[in-house]
Structure formats: structure tokens, C-alpha cells
Write a protein that holds these residues in place. Sequence first.
Motif, PDB file in Angstrom:
ATOM      1  N   PHE A  44     -40.968 -13.570 -26.464  1.00 23.61           N
ATOM      2  CA  PHE A  44     -40.568 -12.872 -27.677  1.00 23.61           C
ATOM      3  C   PHE A  44     -41.469 -11.648 -27.866  1.00 23.61           C
ATOM      4  O   PHE A  44     -42.670 -11.782 -28.085  1.00 23.61           O
ATOM      5  CB  PHE A  44     -40.678 -13.799 -28.890  1.00 23.61           C
ATOM      6  CG  PHE A  44     -39.729 -14.959 -28.850  1.00 23.61           C
ATOM      7  CD1 PHE A  44     -38.445 -14.841 -29.363  1.00 23.61           C
ATOM      8  CD2 PHE A  44     -40.108 -16.168 -28.288  1.00 23.61           C
ATOM      9  CE1 PHE A  44     -37.558 -15.910 -29.320  1.00 23.61           C
ATOM     10  CE2 PHE A  44     -39.239 -17.245 -28.237  1.00 23.61           C
ATOM     11  CZ  PHE A  44     -37.956 -17.115 -28.752  1.00 23.61           C
ATOM     12  N   LYS A  46     -42.349  -8.499 -30.093  1.00 23.14           N
ATOM     13  CA  LYS A  46     -42.171  -7.987 -31.449  1.00 23.14           C
ATOM     14  C   LYS A  46     -41.840  -6.494 -31.449  1.00 23.14           C
ATOM     15  O   LYS A  46     -42.124  -5.783 -30.481  1.00 23.14           O
ATOM     16  CB  LYS A  46     -43.432  -8.243 -32.272  1.00 23.14           C
ATOM     17  CG  LYS A  46     -43.715  -9.711 -32.531  1.00 23.14           C
ATOM     18  CD  LYS A  46     -44.923  -9.881 -33.439  1.00 23.14           C
ATOM     19  CE  LYS A  46     -45.163 -11.352 -33.757  1.00 23.14           C
ATOM     20  NZ  LYS A  46     -46.330 -11.548 -34.653  1.00 23.14           N
ATOM     21  N   ARG A  85     -35.835 -11.052 -27.555  1.00 20.72           N
ATOM     22  CA  ARG A  85     -36.034 -12.359 -26.912  1.00 20.72           C
ATOM     23  C   ARG A  85     -35.543 -12.249 -25.480  1.00 20.72           C
ATOM     24  O   ARG A  85     -34.374 -11.923 -25.231  1.00 20.72           O
ATOM     25  CB  ARG A  85     -35.247 -13.437 -27.654  1.00 20.72           C
ATOM     26  CG  ARG A  85     -35.119 -14.764 -26.916  1.00 20.72           C
ATOM     27  CD  ARG A  85     -34.256 -15.733 -27.716  1.00 20.72           C
ATOM     28  NE  ARG A  85     -33.974 -16.951 -26.961  1.00 20.72           N
ATOM     29  CZ  ARG A  85     -32.867 -17.157 -26.248  1.00 20.72           C
ATOM     30  NH1 ARG A  85     -31.937 -16.200 -26.190  1.00 20.72           N
ATOM     31  NH2 ARG A  85     -32.690 -18.285 -25.598  1.00 20.72           N
ATOM     32  N   GLU A 130     -37.278 -12.452 -36.142  1.00 22.47           N
ATOM     33  CA  GLU A 130     -38.589 -11.801 -36.265  1.00 22.47           C
ATOM     34  C   GLU A 130     -38.999 -11.548 -37.707  1.00 22.47           C
ATOM     35  O   GLU A 130     -40.177 -11.645 -38.049  1.00 22.47           O
ATOM     36  CB  GLU A 130     -38.585 -10.474 -35.492  1.00 22.47           C
ATOM     37  CG  GLU A 130     -39.931  -9.763 -35.512  1.00 22.47           C
ATOM     38  CD  GLU A 130     -39.913  -8.443 -34.776  1.00 22.47           C
ATOM     39  OE1 GLU A 130     -41.002  -7.845 -34.640  1.00 22.47           O
ATOM     40  OE2 GLU A 130     -38.836  -7.988 -34.350  1.00 22.47           O
ATOM     41  N   TRP A 169     -32.999 -11.735 -31.858  1.00 24.65           N
ATOM     42  CA  TRP A 169     -34.226 -12.248 -32.476  1.00 24.65           C
ATOM     43  C   TRP A 169     -34.956 -11.153 -33.248  1.00 24.65           C
ATOM     44  O   TRP A 169     -35.477 -11.398 -34.340  1.00 24.65           O
ATOM     45  CB  TRP A 169     -35.147 -12.834 -31.402  1.00 24.65           C
ATOM     46  CG  TRP A 169     -36.471 -13.244 -31.968  1.00 24.65           C
ATOM     47  CD1 TRP A 169     -36.739 -14.394 -32.669  1.00 24.65           C
ATOM     48  CD2 TRP A 169     -37.688 -12.508 -31.925  1.00 24.65           C
ATOM     49  NE1 TRP A 169     -38.053 -14.408 -33.065  1.00 24.65           N
ATOM     50  CE2 TRP A 169     -38.663 -13.269 -32.617  1.00 24.65           C
ATOM     51  CE3 TRP A 169     -38.060 -11.282 -31.363  1.00 24.65           C
ATOM     52  CZ2 TRP A 169     -39.983 -12.838 -32.761  1.00 24.65           C
ATOM     53  CZ3 TRP A 169     -39.373 -10.847 -31.501  1.00 24.65           C
ATOM     54  CH2 TRP A 169     -40.312 -11.620 -32.194  1.00 24.65           C
ATOM     55  N   ASN A 170     -34.984  -9.933 -32.734  1.00 22.12           N
ATOM     56  CA  ASN A 170     -35.706  -8.843 -33.388  1.00 22.12           C
ATOM     57  C   ASN A 170     -34.877  -8.199 -34.498  1.00 22.12           C
ATOM     58  O   ASN A 170     -34.827  -6.979 -34.648  1.00 22.12           O
ATOM     59  CB  ASN A 170     -36.129  -7.788 -32.359  1.00 22.12           C
ATOM     60  CG  ASN A 170     -34.981  -7.244 -31.536  1.00 22.12           C
ATOM     61  OD1 ASN A 170     -34.207  -8.014 -30.974  1.00 22.12           O
ATOM     62  ND2 ASN A 170     -34.862  -5.934 -31.457  1.00 22.12           N
TER      63      ASN A 170
END
Length: 347
Positions: A44, A46, A85, A130, A169-170
Amino acid sequence: MYIKKILLAIVLLGMVGLGIFSYYVYHTILAPNTSFSSETKEVFVKTDASYLDVIEQLRPLVKDIESFDVVAQKKAYANHIKAGRFVLKKGMSNNDIINTLRSSNQPISLVFNNQERLEDLAGRVSKQIEADSLSLLQTMSDSAFLVENGFQPATALAMYIPNQYEFYWNTSAETFRARMLKEYQRFWNEDRKARAEKIDLTPNEVYTLAAIVQKETAKVDERRRVAGVYMNRHKRGIKLDADPTVIYAVKKKNGDFDRIIKRVLYKDLETDSPYNTYKYAGLPPGPIAMPDISAIDAVLNYEDHDYYYFVANPEKPGYHKFAKSLRQHNNNRQAYVRWINKVGINR
């Protein structure tokens, strides 16, 4: 003859050099460089991650971090970090890893349901994307956004339809909220809006009543009947007298939503709160929880009957006994009280 020997030596040295160079290229760029034993590993990255942050994440996952760094620098990855991700596969080379980190951001399945408050929803969502819970809560509570889209602080939860959604995910808090507004508008299609209008409720009111219905019964096949009881009372202006609203009012007054209340006491019925439907007629200001889609549709398609009362059925756990008259209800209720006293449910 001497010249031939020199040329042969040069050729042999060239071949050795080429072999060494080929081995170096293969070992550095194309050879497997993962150290994990499982088939895959998630990474992951960021949004504000630096190249050093990525290196530290990869260090335990690769055999030779130095060779990875060489290839990453050559391919200019160090200056073009992508958030997201990423799924690394066992046996990947440095070249494969870098290509994956550059262009293979994988979505996640985000799931939420049964949240009682925006705070709970923000916490649940923050564990899957996130965005942190504070930024999510602030974004979901933004007064200008709520007013612009027909919500109030008390009804803000009604914008979130529990389901499974695909996200990256972000995802930021703002992106999450914008997507949820679209899902809300998609859910409230012409058919559902027409059904809500037919029963003289707004979508937010349907959601609010559905939350009560769901709290009353976990049995999906009973929800339309429970919804029918509340609609009968609502249409006649009779107080809903819903125990789940009393529990919510007590928790809200004490600021203790983690508390488990199994039994409503007479003193609880006096709690002065607009959410207490034993004290105030009509629907609460907003939902006391997040209802399932089945509960929402149960309200929209409530069962047409003459029941005005119901109480838990000790003979059929999870279900209720329904009554048309107060006398019949009191008989059912007395049987229920005897049962809870017998099994020792106090609070």
C-alpha cells in the motif's frame, strides 16, 4: 599468426565480457527477486509517499533491495511514485515489481453496514481505504454539502446505502463522499421514489423508519409486517412507541454508544429526546442506525394489515406476536415479561 592470436584473444575477452554483462542484466533486471513464501503480497503506497517510503515497504519483501534500487533509478520510478494498492506475485523480477508499482493499482471491495452513526461509518471506511476517520467524518458532516443535497446533520447517515462497492485504496474522503452521493441517487430510482411518495414519506423518512424496523427484527421475512405496524400508527398520528428509539435516546443522552442495552426500563421511557418515540409523536429527526436494503424495501412495500402492536415471541425466538387491540397486546406482553424475568434479562 601472431595477429590471429590477438584477434582470438579479443573475441574471447569480448565473449567473456558479454557473458558477464548478460549475467549482470539478468540478475539485476530479470531474475526473481521476491523473498516471501506466499503466492502474493500487498503493498500500500500512500498518496504522499516518498521513494524511501516505498523502499522501506519493499525491503522485507525482496531478496536484494540494492538491485531493485538500481533498476528503479534506471527506469525513473524513484521520481514517479504512484499511490495505491499493488499486488506483488511470488517470483517477480525487479522489472516486474517496478512495472506493477507504476501501472497496476488494484481496487478493493469496500463493505459497510449496520453503522449507528457517521462516526461509526467513518471508522469502518477508514479501515478499508487511505482516508482517515477524521477527514471522512469532517467531509461527511460538512454543512454546506448536506444542505446542497437535501440533508441535515440528523439525516446525514441516510445518504449511505449499505452494500459492497469497488474503490481504489488511495481514495480521498471527498471522492468517497461523491461516489456515495451517486450511489444514493442511483438507489433512489424512479420506482423507489414513486413508492415513497405513494406512502407519503420522503426517502430520508423511509430510511429513518427502516432503521427502526431493522432494530426491531433481524428476521427479513418479518420486516414488512413490522413496517406495516409502524405505518398504521404513523398514519393515525399515534406515537410509534419503538423501543430501539428509546435505547438510542438513552445512549445519545449519556454519550455512550458502545453500551449494550438489552431491556428498556420504565424510567428510560421518560428520557427527554426527540428520538424517544414513547414521548414524542412522529418519526425521529433522523435514522437511529443504518438499515439494510431489505429493511428499506420492507418499508416501501409494507404489509397492509390491521395490527397496531407487537411484542417478542418467546415461543419463536427472533419473531414477534402481533395484535390488533391493546387488550390482546397486553396479554402478549405479560407473557413476554414473565419470560424475560424467568431467563433473567435485566438490562
